[in-house]
Every structure is written in structure tokens, then in C-alpha cells.
Enzyme design. Structure first.
Site, mmCIF file in Angstrom:
data_model
loop_
_atom_site.group_PDB
_atom_site.id
_atom_site.type_symbol
_atom_site.label_atom_id
_atom_site.label_comp_id
_atom_site.label_asym_id
_atom_site.label_seq_id
_atom_site.Cartn_x
_atom_site.Cartn_y
_atom_site.Cartn_z
ATOM 1 N N ARG A 117 0.819 -1.220 0.000
ATOM 2 C CA ARG A 117 0.000 0.000 0.000
ATOM 3 C C ARG A 117 0.844 1.258 0.000
ATOM 4 O O ARG A 117 0.385 2.305 -0.449
ATOM 5 C CB ARG A 117 -0.984 -0.017 1.165
ATOM 6 C CG ARG A 117 -2.091 -1.039 0.979
ATOM 7 C CD ARG A 117 -3.062 -1.025 2.115
ATOM 8 N NE ARG A 117 -2.367 -1.261 3.368
ATOM 9 C CZ ARG A 117 -2.755 -2.089 4.307
ATOM 10 N NH1 ARG A 117 -3.858 -2.772 4.162
ATOM 11 N NH2 ARG A 117 -2.063 -2.243 5.410
ATOM 12 N N GLU A 164 6.623 -10.921 14.361
ATOM 13 C CA GLU A 164 6.176 -11.527 15.618
ATOM 14 C C GLU A 164 6.549 -13.006 15.680
ATOM 15 O O GLU A 164 6.985 -13.507 16.708
ATOM 16 C CB GLU A 164 4.658 -11.346 15.739
ATOM 17 C CG GLU A 164 4.115 -11.803 17.068
ATOM 18 C CD GLU A 164 2.631 -11.522 17.211
ATOM 19 O OE1 GLU A 164 2.063 -12.002 18.193
ATOM 20 O OE2 GLU A 164 2.058 -10.835 16.344
#
Length: 189
Positions: free
Chosen positions: A73, A110
């Protein structure tokens, strides 16, 4: 040569306009997540132009010679900013997506790691690069892109994002990588 960039709207008015065009989507992409959908903003020419003008003014103010957009994006925002400011555009892509010689930077996620790349010849020691992305969340992607630009020999002119998700702490992660370069989030939620 940079283009003349219109003066951006007053920050509070700009933030109100942009926020009014961002849609919350509950439970996407999984239960418990509220996704910030920017597609209504992109579909609105007034809001998209105001966003582009604000980021182009930031690029001009800080002497950028190139604008780097982060996959995916960030491409949508950075390319028109580069055009509006009269600057070159450099895509920062996921590993394996660019042909030819690349520079890469690994960063932690993560659960694991990822890698970003730029074309080795797209930046030089004479460039000052504004990094643009849609959202600053945990800051891993932005930090990796800043490190990658420095490794290319170019200087970082700044980091600009449409929206910062403050509760995820990304700013604390990217500020050390920015050094003296400025940071701008048009909206903080």
C-alpha cells in the site's frame, strides 16, 4: 528538479478529512482485529489529493530527491507523492520480487522474519530519500527500509505515514533508525 507543491491543509482539518474517509472493518483479517480500510480515501479525489499534497510538501520541506514506497500500500501513496513533488520513485519490495542486482534487509516479525529489497542502482550517495507508507504499526517494515536506504549509501530525508497506530509502539522502534531525520504521521489513532 522538484515541482512546485501546493501548500497542505491545516493539520487538524487534513486529519479530519482523512479520518472521515477511512473505514473500520471489524474482525478483518481475523476475529478481534479492527482493520483500517483506506480504499474509500483513495476513491475520493479530494481526500487523496489532500493526502498527496501534504506528503509532497513534507518531501520538499526536507530536501528529498527520491520517494521510497513500501510494499504494497505504500506504493499507492508514494508514487503520486513522487510525481507531485517532481521526484523519482523507488519501490521497496519483498525479497525475490525485483529483477537484477538488489540490496536486502532482514527484519523480525512476531513469529519469524522477513526480507525487503531495493534495486542496487536506484539510489546513490547523493540521494535523500523520503520513506512513505500507509500505516506505522509495530515499525518493523519501516525500520528495515530505513536501514536498507542507509546501506545503499543514500541518506534518509524522513519517514511519512498516513496513519500511526500508536498503541503498537512503532514510533519508538523507528525513531532511533531515523536519527535526525523527521517523522510525520498525518493521523494518529
Amino acid at each position: 528538479m522538484t515541482a512546485a507543491v501546493p501548500a497542505p491543509r491545516e493539520p487538524a482539518a487534513l486529519a479530519d478529512l482523512l479520518l472521515s474517509r477511512i473505514r473500520d472493518v471489524a474482525d478483518y483479517p481475523k476475529p478481534g482485529i479492527v482493520f483500517k480500510d483506506i480504499t474509500p480515501l483513495l476513491a475520493d479525489p479530494e481526500a487523496f489529493t489532500a493526502l498527496t499534497d501534504a506528503l509532497a510538501a513534507f518531501a520538499a520541506e526536507h530536501g528529498a530527491t527520491k520517494v521510497a514506497g513500501l510494499e504494497a500500500r505504500g506504493f499507492i501513496l508514494a508514487a503520486p507523492v513522487a510525481v507531485r513533488a517532481g521526484l523519482g520513485f523507488v519501490p521497496v519490495r519483498k525479497a525475490g520480487k525485483l529483477p537484477g542486482a538488489t540490496l536486502s534487509q532482514t527484519y523480525d516479525l512476531e513469529y519469524g522474519s522477513a526480507e525487503m529489497e531495493i534495486h542496487a542502482e536506484d539510489l546513490s550517495g547523493e540521494d535523500r530519500v523520503l520513506v512513505v507508507d500507509d500505516v506505522l504499526a509495530t515499525g518493523g517494515t519501516a525500520e528495515a527500509s530505513l536501514r536498507l536506504i542507509e546501506r545503499s549509501g543514500a541518506r534518509v530525508a524522513g519517514l511519512a505515514v498516513l496513519m500511526e497506530l500508536e498503541f503498537l509502539g512503532g514510533r519508538e522502534r523507528v525513531l532511533p533508525a531515523l536519527g535526525d531525520a523527521p517523522y510525520q504521521a498525518l493521523i494518529t489513532v
